[in-house]
Design an enzyme around this catalytic site. Sequence first.
Site, PDB file in Angstrom:
ATOM      1  N   GLY A 175      76.882 -24.404  42.429  1.00  0.00           N
ATOM      2  CA  GLY A 175      75.972 -23.274  42.245  1.00  0.00           C
ATOM      3  C   GLY A 175      76.630 -21.968  41.880  1.00  0.00           C
ATOM      4  N   ARG A 226      61.596 -41.178  37.727  1.00  0.00           N
ATOM      5  CA  ARG A 226      61.852 -39.820  37.233  1.00  0.00           C
ATOM      6  C   ARG A 226      60.546 -39.022  37.187  1.00  0.00           C
ATOM      7  NH1 ARG A 226      66.433 -38.222  34.888  1.00  0.00           N
ATOM      8  NH2 ARG A 226      67.234 -40.276  34.420  1.00  0.00           N
ATOM      9  N   MET A 239      71.643 -31.247  37.342  1.00  0.00           N
ATOM     10  CA  MET A 239      72.165 -32.406  36.604  1.00  0.00           C
ATOM     11  C   MET A 239      71.181 -33.568  36.528  1.00  0.00           C
ATOM     12  SD  MET A 239      74.961 -31.106  35.713  1.00  0.00           S
ATOM     13  CE  MET A 239      75.975 -32.426  35.093  1.00  0.00           C
ATOM     14  N   LEU A 279      65.175 -34.127  32.470  1.00  0.00           N
ATOM     15  CA  LEU A 279      63.791 -33.836  32.854  1.00  0.00           C
ATOM     16  C   LEU A 279      62.811 -34.549  31.929  1.00  0.00           C
ATOM     17  CD1 LEU A 279      64.479 -30.070  33.415  1.00  0.00           C
ATOM     18  CD2 LEU A 279      63.852 -31.718  35.210  1.00  0.00           C
ATOM     19  N   ASN A 289      68.295 -22.972  30.416  1.00  0.00           N
ATOM     20  CA  ASN A 289      69.461 -23.711  30.895  1.00  0.00           C
ATOM     21  C   ASN A 289      70.723 -23.036  30.375  1.00  0.00           C
ATOM     22  OD1 ASN A 289      70.953 -25.958  32.005  1.00  0.00           O
ATOM     23  ND2 ASN A 289      71.135 -26.777  29.933  1.00  0.00           N
ATOM     24  N   HIS A 298      74.491 -24.175  29.042  1.00  0.00           N
ATOM     25  CA  HIS A 298      75.235 -25.364  28.606  1.00  0.00           C
ATOM     26  C   HIS A 298      76.643 -24.920  28.216  1.00  0.00           C
ATOM     27  CE1 HIS A 298      75.923 -29.323  26.941  1.00  0.00           C
ATOM     28  NE2 HIS A 298      76.414 -28.754  25.850  1.00  0.00           N
ATOM     29  N   SER A 341      76.301 -21.506  26.115  1.00  0.00           N
ATOM     30  CA  SER A 341      75.026 -21.080  25.521  1.00  0.00           C
ATOM     31  C   SER A 341      73.940 -21.086  26.588  1.00  0.00           C
ATOM     32  CB  SER A 341      74.580 -22.062  24.429  1.00  0.00           C
ATOM     33  OG  SER A 341      75.599 -22.297  23.490  1.00  0.00           O
ATOM     34  N   GLU A 372      63.958 -32.326  23.756  1.00  0.00           N
ATOM     35  CA  GLU A 372      65.207 -32.911  23.273  1.00  0.00           C
ATOM     36  C   GLU A 372      66.395 -32.255  23.987  1.00  0.00           C
ATOM     37  OE1 GLU A 372      67.661 -33.391  19.119  1.00  0.00           O
ATOM     38  OE2 GLU A 372      65.606 -32.663  19.021  1.00  0.00           O
ATOM     39  N   ASP A 402      69.462 -30.362  25.261  1.00  0.00           N
ATOM     40  CA  ASP A 402      70.339 -29.285  24.772  1.00  0.00           C
ATOM     41  C   ASP A 402      70.018 -28.830  23.352  1.00  0.00           C
ATOM     42  OD1 ASP A 402      71.723 -29.449  27.200  1.00  0.00           O
ATOM     43  OD2 ASP A 402      73.147 -30.915  26.415  1.00  0.00           O
TER      44      ASP A 402
HETATM   45  C1  GRF Z   1      78.307 -25.184  34.422  1.00  0.00           C
HETATM   46  O1  GRF Z   1      79.466 -25.417  33.677  1.00  0.00           O
HETATM   47  C2  GRF Z   1      77.101 -25.180  33.528  1.00  0.00           C
HETATM   48  O2  GRF Z   1      77.367 -24.731  32.242  1.00  0.00           O
HETATM   49  C3  GRF Z   1      76.742 -26.645  33.470  1.00  0.00           C
HETATM   50  O3  GRF Z   1      77.023 -27.155  34.749  1.00  0.00           O
HETATM   51  C4  GRF Z   1      78.011 -26.336  35.379  1.00  0.00           C
HETATM   52  C5  GRF Z   1      77.398 -25.877  36.662  1.00  0.00           C
HETATM   53  O4  GRF Z   1      78.297 -25.168  37.469  1.00  0.00           O
HETATM   54  N1  GRF Z   1      75.363 -26.809  33.071  1.00  0.00           N
HETATM   55  P1  GRF Z   1      77.762 -24.382  38.758  1.00  0.00           P
HETATM   56  O5  GRF Z   1      77.060 -25.401  39.648  1.00  0.00           O
HETATM   57  O6  GRF Z   1      76.841 -23.311  38.291  1.00  0.00           O
HETATM   58  O7  GRF Z   1      78.992 -23.849  39.411  1.00  0.00           O
END
Ligand code: GRF
Length: 201
Positions: free
Chosen positions: A24, A77, A102, A105, A119, A121, A148, A155, A157
């Site tokens: 987090g 899901r 992770m 969805l 999000n 990425h 980003s 779709e 990312d």
């Molecule tokens: C980050 O690198 C983010 O870009 C990716 O997952 C990682 C999450 O890290 N989606 P954290 O849990 O915010 O430390």
Amino acid sequence: MIVSTTPTMADKTPRVVILISGRGSNMISIVNAVNEGSLPIKIAAVISNRPDAAGINFAQQAGIDTAIIDHKAFASREVFDQAMASKIDTYSPDLVILAGFMRILTTEFVEHYANRLINIHPALLPKFKGMDTHQRAIDAGETEHGASVHFVTAELDAGPVILQAKVPILSTDTAKTLAIRVLEQEHKLYPEAINKLVTNS
Ligand code: GRF
């Protein structure tokens, strides 16, 4: 005496729900930006799909509402996403923020939050969608990489990019050293992108 019935800015503070799965650190950077006064949002809740997500402890200690909705307890899901949406909607969020969440969805979930689901990425989209972005960027011989913030669409990312941050790739970089350099940028980028969205700037 004139009594104004116009809502104040405080009444209009955008409400957000943050979804996490792990440490987090991006969620923490958003909480810190709010506490420092540089991000005008109300963090209504932090929700994790993993009971062991370290970030949940931080959110609790910061006095934020938290919930754990363990995806393993659901048969599919679809049912998990419905449970998530039911919980999220109790907070009436203007924005739902994925911060290291992770789980893939369902289209139903994504469409339910159309234009208010974002999000972060760790790549310069549209390059390197999916996993292992740092190693893949090195292997591809890229000279720069980054992160980003984007709207989430069905779709993976592929939704419109809101803001990006770039870092150089050094000849000595491993996926680990590059990830550290990108994450530092993520922690500035996410609050900045959210600020851009909520202030229409
Ligand atoms: C980050 O690198 C983010 O870009 C990716 O997952 C990682 C999450 O890290 N989606 P954290 O849990 O915010 O430390």
